[in-house]
Structures are given as C-alpha cells and as structure tokens.
Design a protein around this motif. Structure first.
Motif, PDB file in Angstrom:
ATOM      1  N   THR A 107       0.922  -1.852   0.184  1.00 37.92           N
ATOM      2  CA  THR A 107      -0.207   0.173   0.206  1.00 37.92           C
ATOM      3  C   THR A 107       0.636   1.148  -0.269  1.00 37.92           C
ATOM      4  O   THR A 107       1.592   1.053   0.463  1.00 37.92           O
ATOM      5  N   GLY A 108       0.306   2.150  -0.835  1.00 36.70           N
ATOM      6  CA  GLY A 108       1.075   3.543  -0.655  1.00 36.70           C
ATOM      7  C   GLY A 108       1.853   3.505  -2.221  1.00 36.70           C
ATOM      8  O   GLY A 108       1.494   2.684  -3.120  1.00 36.70           O
ATOM      9  N   GLU A 109       3.043   3.940  -2.292  1.00 40.50           N
ATOM     10  CA  GLU A 109       3.656   4.693  -3.622  1.00 40.50           C
ATOM     11  C   GLU A 109       4.535   2.914  -3.368  1.00 40.50           C
ATOM     12  O   GLU A 109       5.744   2.791  -2.288  1.00 40.50           O
ATOM     13  N   ILE A 110       5.115   2.047  -4.405  1.00 44.57           N
ATOM     14  CA  ILE A 110       5.589   1.255  -4.550  1.00 44.57           C
ATOM     15  C   ILE A 110       6.266   0.915  -6.057  1.00 44.57           C
ATOM     16  O   ILE A 110       5.842   1.949  -7.078  1.00 44.57           O
ATOM     17  N   GLU A 111       7.052   0.099  -5.694  1.00 42.55           N
ATOM     18  CA  GLU A 111       7.583  -0.652  -7.092  1.00 42.55           C
ATOM     19  C   GLU A 111       7.050  -1.915  -7.330  1.00 42.55           C
ATOM     20  O   GLU A 111       6.982  -2.869  -6.720  1.00 42.55           O
ATOM     21  N   GLN A 112       6.308  -1.527  -8.419  1.00 42.69           N
ATOM     22  CA  GLN A 112       5.717  -3.213  -9.116  1.00 42.69           C
ATOM     23  C   GLN A 112       6.499  -3.610 -10.497  1.00 42.69           C
ATOM     24  O   GLN A 112       6.607  -2.751 -11.607  1.00 42.69           O
ATOM     25  N   VAL A 113       6.721  -4.893 -10.903  1.00 42.78           N
ATOM     26  CA  VAL A 113       7.162  -5.410 -11.737  1.00 42.78           C
ATOM     27  C   VAL A 113       5.785  -6.006 -12.142  1.00 42.78           C
ATOM     28  O   VAL A 113       5.113  -7.151 -11.478  1.00 42.78           O
ATOM     29  N   PRO A 114       5.850  -5.638 -13.313  1.00 42.59           N
ATOM     30  CA  PRO A 114       4.787  -6.110 -13.913  1.00 42.59           C
ATOM     31  C   PRO A 114       4.621  -7.624 -14.294  1.00 42.59           C
ATOM     32  O   PRO A 114       5.689  -8.390 -14.732  1.00 42.59           O
ATOM     33  N   SER A 115       3.176  -8.436 -14.466  1.00 38.75           N
ATOM     34  CA  SER A 115       2.410  -9.043 -14.889  1.00 38.75           C
ATOM     35  C   SER A 115       3.102  -9.610 -16.539  1.00 38.75           C
ATOM     36  O   SER A 115       3.218  -8.377 -17.235  1.00 38.75           O
ATOM     37  N   ALA A 116       4.557 -10.510 -16.337  1.00 42.15           N
ATOM     38  CA  ALA A 116       4.699 -10.552 -17.571  1.00 42.15           C
ATOM     39  C   ALA A 116       3.746 -10.908 -18.608  1.00 42.15           C
ATOM     40  O   ALA A 116       3.664 -10.822 -19.839  1.00 42.15           O
ATOM     41  N   VAL A 117       2.843 -11.606 -18.374  1.00 46.66           N
ATOM     42  CA  VAL A 117       1.680 -11.484 -19.179  1.00 46.66           C
ATOM     43  C   VAL A 117       0.392 -10.586 -18.774  1.00 46.66           C
ATOM     44  O   VAL A 117      -0.471 -10.467 -18.067  1.00 46.66           O
ATOM     45  N   SER A 118       0.862  -9.497 -19.825  1.00 54.73           N
ATOM     46  CA  SER A 118       0.974  -7.933 -20.121  1.00 54.73           C
ATOM     47  C   SER A 118       0.480  -7.520 -21.582  1.00 54.73           C
ATOM     48  O   SER A 118       1.549  -8.413 -22.366  1.00 54.73           O
ATOM     49  N   ALA A 119       0.190  -6.435 -21.758  1.00 52.08           N
ATOM     50  CA  ALA A 119      -0.495  -6.153 -22.783  1.00 52.08           C
ATOM     51  C   ALA A 119       1.277  -4.698 -23.007  1.00 52.08           C
ATOM     52  O   ALA A 119       1.422  -4.385 -24.073  1.00 52.08           O
ATOM     53  N   ILE A 120       2.282  -5.246 -22.464  1.00 50.00           N
ATOM     54  CA  ILE A 120       3.168  -4.088 -22.416  1.00 50.00           C
ATOM     55  C   ILE A 120       3.833  -4.878 -23.581  1.00 50.00           C
ATOM     56  O   ILE A 120       4.437  -6.066 -23.961  1.00 50.00           O
ATOM     57  N   LYS A 121       4.582  -3.670 -24.111  1.00 54.70           N
ATOM     58  CA  LYS A 121       5.447  -4.671 -25.110  1.00 54.70           C
ATOM     59  C   LYS A 121       6.392  -3.698 -25.186  1.00 54.70           C
ATOM     60  O   LYS A 121       7.589  -3.561 -24.309  1.00 54.70           O
ATOM     61  N   ASN A 143       7.138   2.306 -11.072  1.00 50.82           N
ATOM     62  CA  ASN A 143       6.358   3.155  -9.416  1.00 50.82           C
ATOM     63  C   ASN A 143       4.408   3.055  -9.594  1.00 50.82           C
ATOM     64  O   ASN A 143       4.356   3.965 -10.679  1.00 50.82           O
ATOM     65  N   VAL A 144       3.888   2.932  -8.759  1.00 50.18           N
ATOM     66  CA  VAL A 144       2.627   2.457  -8.919  1.00 50.18           C
ATOM     67  C   VAL A 144       2.070   3.296  -7.675  1.00 50.18           C
ATOM     68  O   VAL A 144       2.882   3.039  -6.479  1.00 50.18           O
ATOM     69  N   THR A 145       1.119   3.540  -7.190  1.00 54.44           N
ATOM     70  CA  THR A 145       0.682   4.002  -6.149  1.00 54.44           C
ATOM     71  C   THR A 145      -0.795   3.292  -5.902  1.00 54.44           C
ATOM     72  O   THR A 145      -1.937   2.927  -6.819  1.00 54.44           O
ATOM     73  N   VAL A 146      -0.703   2.547  -4.537  1.00 51.73           N
ATOM     74  CA  VAL A 146      -2.135   2.499  -3.758  1.00 51.73           C
ATOM     75  C   VAL A 146      -2.488   2.635  -3.224  1.00 51.73           C
ATOM     76  O   VAL A 146      -2.458   2.413  -2.063  1.00 51.73           O
ATOM     77  N   SER A 147      -3.488   3.303  -3.679  1.00 50.58           N
ATOM     78  CA  SER A 147      -3.796   4.169  -2.198  1.00 50.58           C
ATOM     79  C   SER A 147      -4.456   3.795  -1.301  1.00 50.58           C
ATOM     80  O   SER A 147      -4.663   4.657  -0.081  1.00 50.58           O
ATOM     81  N   ALA A 148      -5.259   3.040  -1.470  1.00 55.75           N
ATOM     82  CA  ALA A 148      -6.410   2.166  -0.416  1.00 55.75           C
ATOM     83  C   ALA A 148      -6.033   0.166  -1.250  1.00 55.75           C
ATOM     84  O   ALA A 148      -6.366   0.439  -2.305  1.00 55.75           O
ATOM     85  N   PHE A 149      -6.097  -0.342  -0.007  1.00 60.99           N
ATOM     86  CA  PHE A 149      -6.009  -2.131   0.041  1.00 60.99           C
ATOM     87  C   PHE A 149      -6.776  -2.419   0.956  1.00 60.99           C
ATOM     88  O   PHE A 149      -6.531  -2.997   1.896  1.00 60.99           O
ATOM     89  N   THR A 150      -8.491  -2.285   0.886  1.00 58.15           N
ATOM     90  CA  THR A 150      -8.984  -2.704   1.991  1.00 58.15           C
ATOM     91  C   THR A 150      -9.058  -4.182   1.448  1.00 58.15           C
ATOM     92  O   THR A 150     -10.213  -4.406   0.377  1.00 58.15           O
ATOM     93  N   VAL A 151      -9.471  -4.837   2.804  1.00 59.42           N
ATOM     94  CA  VAL A 151     -10.262  -6.135   2.831  1.00 59.42           C
ATOM     95  C   VAL A 151     -11.643  -6.457   3.318  1.00 59.42           C
ATOM     96  O   VAL A 151     -11.799  -5.539   4.183  1.00 59.42           O
TER      97      VAL A 151
END
Length: 293
Positions: A107-121, A143-151
């Motif tokens: 949660t918050g500003e994180i570094e994320q490796v996208p899923s390999a099965v994605s539309a990224i070229k 860098n992406v931001t998860v502003s809320a991760f509510t269970v």
C-alpha cells in the motif's frame, strides 16, 4: 463517449468490435484494457471523442477483486497453470496479523514488476504474445500508487485463503501482480481469481451500459465528460470558429492559467481543449462537430 460494463469472457477489443457494429462506425477506441477474465468499466471513445481517450488512460481506478493465497500460477491469475502445490503448514502460518502486514507493504507508493502476461510492449511485441510463444519475459519495475487496499472478507479453505478486497490505485497498477507479490511475501504463492473495475476517475460502473445495450442513445456528450475532468471555458460562436481554425483567443487578463481547459460553445458542444497562459488561449486538441461515420 461510451461507458460499458464488460462481461467476463470478452476481450476489450471484442467490446470495441461490438460498439463499431452497433454504432455503424469504425471510429471507436478504448482507454484501459481489461483482461477477458475481468469485468467492469470499459471506457470507449466514439468519433471525435476518441481524442479524449488520452486524458482518460491516466486516471486512477478502483477494483474489487479476489486474491487466492496458496499457489502461484504462470499468468498470476486463474487462467494460468499452477506453480507448485498448496502447503498446509505455510498457509496455517498466514495469521490475520501477517496478512495485514503483507497488505500494508503493498500500500502506498510501491515499485511493481508488471505481470509478464501483460499488454506492455517488449521490442515492438506485446509481452503476453512473447510468453505464449514460450519466451522468457522480464519486465522492468515501475512506480505505482496503491492508495487503498481494503480487505472485505477472508475465507480459509482446504487448499488456500481467498481474500476479497477493494483496491484504489494509480493507472498502470497490475492487480494480478499484487496477488502474486502478496503470495510471495507470505511464502505461499498467490494469484487472482476475480477482478471487477468499478471506477475510472470520476466515472463509476453504475453509469455504464451492458454490451447488448450499446446504442447511440447510450453515448455521453464529450462536453459532459470534459466538464467532469477539466475547468470549463464558455466560448462564443466567433471564438469557437477561431479555435477551429487554430487561432488563439484573447482572454481577460484575470483568467487563471490552466491546461487543459474545456472550451464549450453556447450549444453545449466541446469545441477544443485549450491551454490558458497569460490571458491567451491556445488549442491543444480540437473536436470537429461533424458526425462520425
């Protein structure tokens, strides 16, 4: 513009194709791909309104999702092949406190490796095409931001733990990657089993139509969309014509600097998105008034 509640099993391109047939135009595009397994809000631009899509792609989003902890998959979702098998002892070690800690770390500003099965070229080809061709694909972290991760709910069963959650995040966040990374952090593996997009920027899925109900009556005027996103500048007929010809507008010196601003004429039509600087308005994107065909 058109907002569609995409059903499971259709690709985003499938929905675009249906819209083209229903509206009898080739000028249809979408902002923000949804995987076939996902449901929810898909934003479409029709005719000149496709020029607004650039401004919709980057809006933040809300998802409702189910993450299954216990096993990873080759695609980070339920469509992939399992990697390994559930470990009952490891699952027992995932206490409520440990789960909460894992979610906080995502949660918050994180570094994320996208899923390999994605539309990224990657070198001109979609990553998912390379993976399906048997290639190894390694994508760079972003860098992406998860502003809320509510269970919302946690359900334990013999082969895993299902976590229902609502996630507010920045554009470019991969929910499948959150499931993968949460499972990895907890030492049990994880993947996505359900995903529904319920909001894009200020637009909720409650305002969307079903695929079978796509029709011209469901279109939302570009001016209405722009007014939800940007400041509005009312322009006269002469000013609208000048903007259409690429001319600048002389505005009151008290006009606040802003970009973009939606220039809307007396008929409620979006004429252009403009930049206002030092009392001068300049066209960024024009919106022709002719009907797309």
């Amino acid at each position: 513009m058109l907002f569609v509640d995409k059903p499971q099993g259709l690709t985003s391109h499938d929905v675009v194709a249906r819209a083209r047939r229903a509206l009898d135009t080739r000028k249809v595009g979408h902002a923000g791909t949804l995987d076939p397994m996902a449901t929810g809000l898909l934003t479409l631009g029709v005719g000149p309104a496709t020029r607004l899509l650039t401004y919709l792609v980057g809006l933040d989003k809300t998802y409702e999702t189910t993450l299954r902890l216990g096993v990873a998959t080759t695609t980070d979702d339920a469509d992939g092949e399992p990697i390994g098998a559930p470990d009952p002892a490891a699952l027992d070690a995932v206490t409520s406190a440990r789960l909460e800690q894992g979610i906080r770390s995502l949660t918050g500003e994180i570094e994320q490796v996208p899923s390999a099965v994605s539309a990224i070229k990657v070198d001109g080809r979609r990553a998912y095409d390379r993976v399906r061709a048997g290639e190894e694909v390694a994508l760079a972290a972003r860098n992406v931001t998860v502003s809320a991760f509510t269970v919302l709910d946690v359900r334990r069963h013999a082969t895993g733990i299902d976590v229902d959650a609502r996630i507010d995040c920045s554009s470019g966040t991969y929910i499948r990657a959150l499931a993968r990374d949460l499972g990895a952090d907890l030492g049990v593996g994880g993947h996505l089993t359900a995903l529904r997009r319920t909001r894009v920027g200020p637009f909720p899925v409650s305002g969307a139509v079903q695929v079978d109900d796509i029709a011209s009556t469901a279109l939302v005027a570009p001016a209405e969309i722009a007014a939800r996103l940007f400041p509005v500048l009312s322009v006269s007929g002469d000013q609208a014509r000048d903007l259409g010809h690429g001319k600048t507008l002389a505005l009151p010196a008290t006009s606040a600097d802003a970009e973009p601003v939606a220039a809307v004429d007396a008929h409620g039509r979006l004429v252009a998105l403009v930049s206002v600087r030092a009392g001068v308005g300049r066209t960024l994107v024009g919106f022709p008034q002719e009907v797309a065909g």
